[in-house]
Scaffold this motif. Sequence first.
Motif, PDB file in Angstrom:
ATOM      1  N   SER A   1       0.138  -9.668   5.523  1.00  0.00           N
ATOM      2  CA  SER A   1      -1.141  -9.000   5.816  1.00  0.00           C
ATOM      3  C   SER A   1      -1.739  -8.202   4.521  1.00  0.00           C
TER       4      SER A   1
ATOM      5  N   SER B   1      -5.343   0.977   0.931  1.00  0.00           N
ATOM      6  CA  SER B   1      -5.038  -0.341   1.265  1.00  0.00           C
ATOM      7  C   SER B   1      -3.797  -0.393   2.052  1.00  0.00           C
TER       8      SER B   1
ATOM      9  N   PHE C   1      -4.910  -5.696   3.473  1.00  0.00           N
ATOM     10  CA  PHE C   1      -6.478  -5.053   4.085  1.00  0.00           C
ATOM     11  C   PHE C   1      -6.865  -3.938   3.455  1.00  0.00           C
ATOM     12  N   HIS C   2      -8.136  -4.011   2.791  1.00  0.00           N
ATOM     13  CA  HIS C   2      -8.550  -3.088   1.947  1.00  0.00           C
ATOM     14  C   HIS C   2      -9.755  -2.481   2.841  1.00  0.00           C
ATOM     15  N   PRO C   3      -9.650  -1.253   3.173  1.00  0.00           N
ATOM     16  CA  PRO C   3     -10.656  -0.204   4.080  1.00  0.00           C
ATOM     17  C   PRO C   3     -11.730  -0.238   2.992  1.00  0.00           C
ATOM     18  N   THR C   4     -12.988  -0.134   3.749  1.00  0.00           N
ATOM     19  CA  THR C   4     -14.375   0.339   2.959  1.00  0.00           C
ATOM     20  C   THR C   4     -14.926   1.669   3.570  1.00  0.00           C
TER      21      THR C   4
ATOM     22  N   GLU D   1      -0.607  -7.285  15.163  1.00  0.00           N
ATOM     23  CA  GLU D   1      -1.151  -8.597  14.963  1.00  0.00           C
ATOM     24  C   GLU D   1      -0.144  -9.637  14.406  1.00  0.00           C
TER      25      GLU D   1
ATOM     26  N   ARG E   1      -2.500  -1.661  14.409  1.00  0.00           N
ATOM     27  CA  ARG E   1      -3.265  -3.052  14.801  1.00  0.00           C
ATOM     28  C   ARG E   1      -2.699  -4.275  13.941  1.00  0.00           C
ATOM     29  N   ILE E   2      -2.394  -3.822  12.502  1.00  0.00           N
ATOM     30  CA  ILE E   2      -2.060  -4.676  11.728  1.00  0.00           C
ATOM     31  C   ILE E   2      -0.329  -5.257  12.191  1.00  0.00           C
TER      32      ILE E   2
ATOM     33  N   LEU F   1      -5.447   1.368  12.177  1.00  0.00           N
ATOM     34  CA  LEU F   1      -5.339   0.510  11.398  1.00  0.00           C
ATOM     35  C   LEU F   1      -3.913  -0.180  11.174  1.00  0.00           C
ATOM     36  N   GLU F   2      -3.079   0.517  10.692  1.00  0.00           N
ATOM     37  CA  GLU F   2      -1.522   0.129  10.675  1.00  0.00           C
ATOM     38  C   GLU F   2      -0.850  -0.425  11.791  1.00  0.00           C
TER      39      GLU F   2
END
Length: 284
Positions: A264, A275, A266-269, A125, A121-122, A118-119
């Motif tokens: 950015s 986050s 982002f809060h994962p679910t 991006e 990708r952020i 995730l990190e």
Amino acid sequence: MASLQNAKNESHIPAELLIARVMQIHACICKLESLKPSKQVNSLFTHLVKLCTPPSSIDIKTLPQEVQEMRESLIVLCGRAEGLLELEFATFFAKTPQPLNNLNLFPYYGNYVKLANLEYRILDENGVVQPKKVAFVGSGPMPLTSIVMAKNHLKSTHFDNFDIDEAANDVARQIVSSDIEFEKRMKFVTCDIMQVKEKLGEYDCIFLAALVGMSKEDKVKIIKHIRKYMKDGGVLLVRSAKGARAFLYPVVEKHDLLDFELLSVFHPTNEVINSVVLVRKPLF
């Protein structure tokens, strides 16, 4: 106390009941003689994580003072328990012939892989592609983020891992020293990050671990210190928490980062608890 079986369905329980259960678990944890991994310790923290992970509308800022104080205490206890769990596994891995091949035995290894994905990708991006030099602040005895990033994503990046605990760094060094190529790209520095100044200007990207600065005041001080000395145009990746997950980790909010350019949030679910907030120090 609800059973672990029921914990999966606790996304539907009212906030008052969730808070009451968290307070009950906190009371049980406070009575423990030790936070070292054991059947009882593991059971309590597993239950706590399952209780706090589902998406929740709880806003910690609105909680009564008694609950705020309990939360601050709980975050410290979680941090200690997490450190002891990592140290136990890291010490075991360090004694095996190929430590880097055994890291998947760590109970939360999969979470670290997902968080690193995730990190990365952020970062990608937002134009942070293969940074030359990265700092990870609060790497601990098992620097899984740095290892996963170096292995899977940032394959030519040099990592400096900062931790205040020399014992943690010693074990981390042993794990990494098993691979000559990894060892060349990964250093471990024992110090309080508040004492690091000009060196912070060397990094294209700085990661701030969730448990560095457990109180709001300490976290804000550390972020301001890093901002002062990091390079213009460099990025800072801060881990935070949202909803009931804030009972496990400190929260960093937008107003704590006013002197940065916000890139950015982002809060994962899913089972990734932290986050991710990415900010850039302006060029001027």
